[in-house]
Design an enzyme around this catalytic site. Structure first.
Site, PDB file in Angstrom:
ATOM      1  N   ARG A 129       5.454  28.058  29.072  1.00 44.14           N
ATOM      2  CA  ARG A 129       6.397  28.688  28.141  1.00 44.14           C
ATOM      3  C   ARG A 129       7.814  28.775  28.676  1.00 44.14           C
ATOM      4  O   ARG A 129       8.736  29.086  27.917  1.00 44.14           O
ATOM      5  CB  ARG A 129       5.908  30.097  27.796  1.00 44.14           C
ATOM      6  CG  ARG A 129       4.527  30.154  27.194  1.00 44.14           C
ATOM      7  CD  ARG A 129       4.485  29.591  25.795  1.00 44.14           C
ATOM      8  NE  ARG A 129       3.116  29.310  25.385  1.00 44.14           N
ATOM      9  CZ  ARG A 129       2.779  28.447  24.459  1.00 44.14           C
ATOM     10  NH1 ARG A 129       3.705  27.775  23.816  1.00 44.14           N
ATOM     11  NH2 ARG A 129       1.522  28.236  24.150  1.00 44.14           N
ATOM     12  N   ASP A 291     -12.361  34.570  17.399  1.00 44.64           N
ATOM     13  CA  ASP A 291     -11.393  33.995  18.332  1.00 44.64           C
ATOM     14  C   ASP A 291      -9.949  34.205  17.883  1.00 44.64           C
ATOM     15  O   ASP A 291      -9.086  33.366  18.119  1.00 44.64           O
ATOM     16  CB  ASP A 291     -11.663  32.501  18.555  1.00 44.64           C
ATOM     17  CG  ASP A 291     -10.915  31.934  19.759  1.00 44.64           C
ATOM     18  OD1 ASP A 291     -10.696  32.684  20.722  1.00 44.64           O
ATOM     19  OD2 ASP A 291     -10.526  30.751  19.727  1.00 44.64           O
ATOM     20  N   ASP A 293      -7.040  36.035  18.816  1.00 47.35           N
ATOM     21  CA  ASP A 293      -6.309  36.912  19.724  1.00 47.35           C
ATOM     22  C   ASP A 293      -5.113  37.535  19.000  1.00 47.35           C
ATOM     23  O   ASP A 293      -4.722  37.098  17.920  1.00 47.35           O
ATOM     24  CB  ASP A 293      -5.860  36.157  20.977  1.00 47.35           C
ATOM     25  CG  ASP A 293      -4.998  34.945  20.663  1.00 47.35           C
ATOM     26  OD1 ASP A 293      -4.226  34.990  19.695  1.00 47.35           O
ATOM     27  OD2 ASP A 293      -5.075  33.953  21.396  1.00 47.35           O
ATOM     28  N   ASN A 377      -0.061  31.537  15.361  1.00 39.18           N
ATOM     29  CA  ASN A 377      -0.583  31.450  16.717  1.00 39.18           C
ATOM     30  C   ASN A 377       0.557  31.694  17.690  1.00 39.18           C
ATOM     31  O   ASN A 377       1.269  32.687  17.559  1.00 39.18           O
ATOM     32  CB  ASN A 377      -1.266  30.086  16.908  1.00 39.18           C
ATOM     33  CG  ASN A 377      -2.314  30.083  17.997  1.00 39.18           C
ATOM     34  OD1 ASN A 377      -2.021  30.393  19.139  1.00 39.18           O
ATOM     35  ND2 ASN A 377      -3.545  29.737  17.649  1.00 39.18           N
TER      36      ASN A 377
END
Length: 533
Positions: A129, A291, A293, A377
């Site tokens: 990132r 799944d 998050d 996401n």
């Protein structure tokens, strides 16, 4: 002797170049105040500032002239890895990354100043990132879970410290967040029996200052593991609170072995950055079995909600819900879906979605919206204060989830098969949760984040390799440029020498866009004394 003469000539050329660019290489020192109030010629943190709004106050590029944007420069990394980092800009230098690599590039010309390569390492190389910066030092995480401190002037390494054990299945990808004298680092890992955590490291020595664990130690009865922390959080200096989203529990699809809400997974948490102590937490997906998050950026906004001034936190979460919280105490102000959602029985009085047991993965399959990739996401959203619009790269989708007892009770413990999905840029009114406008960006979706500006222009990318500009108020397309590959990062903007730059990436190339000099002078948005040809 020929080799020595060649090296001497090369060194002389380098020194001559450095002398000609003293503002680029000799003053690389980030004033901590820049992180609190970034100037127009800087982008000193992953989100630009601490709020996560990804909103620029620059106004040179407008809805009226954005169609004239042209390429200022392009930088080719010569790497197969995609650029997923958000560049930092300090003292005229851009710093950006792919796994095991950092570049320092002249923000005016795109010329490389230095390139650091970390030795080939184990661990997942899914992406990186970017870097964090403290004074004259850069901080970079590696696939094998080290935090590396480098000199911002030349990329030389000062120290490296281990922040997780790659042999257990951890890896690190996030851009460190700098708060005061704390370098905050999160971890990644998809395996069972791994505890997610945040760690604060001393910027001078690399020593651990504190660690906050999102889940109990592996083996704790009737508890879960997981709760990874792989996207940079945000910070409110007035409250001295650090906000972070946490990942899903494990085993991923099998919730029977981990009863309860599985705190503090799939949660937004507020921590004291000086001690690491938990101040409050809000469960976004209680007892997640899909799944999803909740690491998506917690965006901090001061404004009016239902007629009262509020310090708010907003998140468009992967599970399909848009949340508005009072960030002083974590209490819910609004919970609303921003696309097709069919996995809940509704929302409780405290704003938490109520999971529907009939929508848990089963041997004969369950139709679920959204799919495993989620309604959004890793893609950074943006908040425009003038319109009150929260703009996010969304992914309306459907999937079939299966439980597979033959595969065992742990690990993935099932499967997800995507049926349909599309990419849509959505503008959400934070006061109501209603979608004000939307713009489709491709059947496969887009990996691009969003940037808004004070002049009313929104920048992002589509699934076909185009950089895009919209009218923030209406969603009307104002400009696009083909780049050859889809964007997997978030645009940034800065102003140098009277020119506003928009920086985007596609594949392994970084692009900088500007208006022609004639357009800038004609609009009167730059002083001739501060312009460059």
């Amino acid at each position: 002797m020929k080799s020595l003469r060649h090296r001497a000539v090369l060194a002389a050329g380098v020194l001559s170049g450095l002398a000609a660019l003293p503002h680029l290489v000799l003053s690389q020192n980030l004033n901590p105040a820049e992180l609190l109030h970034p100037s127009a010629d800087s982008w000193p943190g992953y989100h630009g500032d601490y709020s996560g709004r990804r909103h620029s106050h620059l106004t040179q590029i407008t809805p009226q002239n954005v169609g004239k944007l042209s390429l200022a420069w392009a930088f080719q990394t010569d790497q197969t890895a995609l650029i997923k980092s958000s560049p930092l800009l300090v003292d005229g230098v851009l710093y950006f990354t792919v796994p095991e690599n950092i570049w320092a590039v002249d923000a005016r010309s795109g010329h490389q100043l230095w390139h650091y390569t970390y030795p080939p390492s184990p661990g997942d190389h899914i992406g990186n990132r970017g870097v964090g910066m403290y004074k004259g030092w850069l901080y970079f995480t590696t696939p094998d879970c080290y935090l590396v401190s480098l000199n911002a002037k030349d990329g030389t390494v000062r120290w490296k410290v281990e922040v997780a054990d790659v042999k257990k299945g951890y890896w690190t990808t996030m851009a460190p967040v700098v708060v005061g004298n704390h370098i905050i680092v999160g971890v990644s890992g998809d395996l069972d029996n791994l505890t997610g955590y945040l760690r604060s490291v001393d910027p001078e020595t690399g020593q651990t200052q504190w660690q906050w664990d999102s889940t109990p130690p592996a083996g704790t009865p009737n508890s879960t593991t997981g709760g990874m922390t792989w996207i940079p959080g945000t910070y409110d200096p007035s409250l001295n609170l650090l906000y972070w989203g946490t990942g899903n529990p494990t085993p991923v699809l099998n919730g029977k072995v981990r009863p309860g809400d599985n705190l503090y997974t799939c949660s937004i948490v507020a921590l004291n950055p000086d001690t690491g102590k938990l101040v409050w937490a809000f469960s976004v997906s209680p007892h997640d079995t899909h799944d999803w998050d909740a690491v998506e950026v917690p965006v901090l906004v001061d404004g009016t909600f239902q007629g009262e001034p509020r310090k708010m936190l907003m998140q468009a979460s992967r599970n399909g819900y848009f949340f508005v919280l009072d960030r002083t105490n974590g209490k819910s102000l609004l919970t609303a879906p921003y696309g097709p959602v069919n996995w809940t029985l509704g929302v409780d009085k405290e704003g938490h979605p109520i999971p529907n047991p009939a929508k848990e993965p089963a041997p004969d399959g369950r139709l679920i919206a959204p799919d495993e990739g989620g309604m959004t996401n890793y893609r950074s959203p943006s908040f425009d204060p003038k319109t009150g619009l929260f703009i996010v790269d969304a992914h309306p989708s459907y999937s079939i989830y299966f439980a597979k007892p033959a595969d065992g009770a742990y690990g993935w413990a099932g499967a997800d098969y995507g049926l349909w999905g599309k990419g849509v840029i959505e503008a959400i009114d934070y006061r109501t949760g209603k979608i004000r406008w939307s713009h489709e960006v491709g059947a496969g979706g887009s990996g691009a984040g969003v940037l808004t500006t004070d002049s009313g222009v929104t920048f992002t990318g589509d699934g076909y390799g185009n950089a895009l500009a919209f009218d923030t108020a209406t969603g009307k397309t104002l400009w696009h440029a083909g780049t050859g590959a889809p964007m997997q990062s978030s645009p940034i903007s800065y102003e140098l020498d009277g020119r506003q730059y928009i920086v985007t990436s596609s594949g392994g190339v970084m692009f900088a866009w500007v208006l022609p000099q004639s357009s800038i002078l004609a609009s009167g948005t730059a002083s001739p004394a501060h312009t460059r040809p």
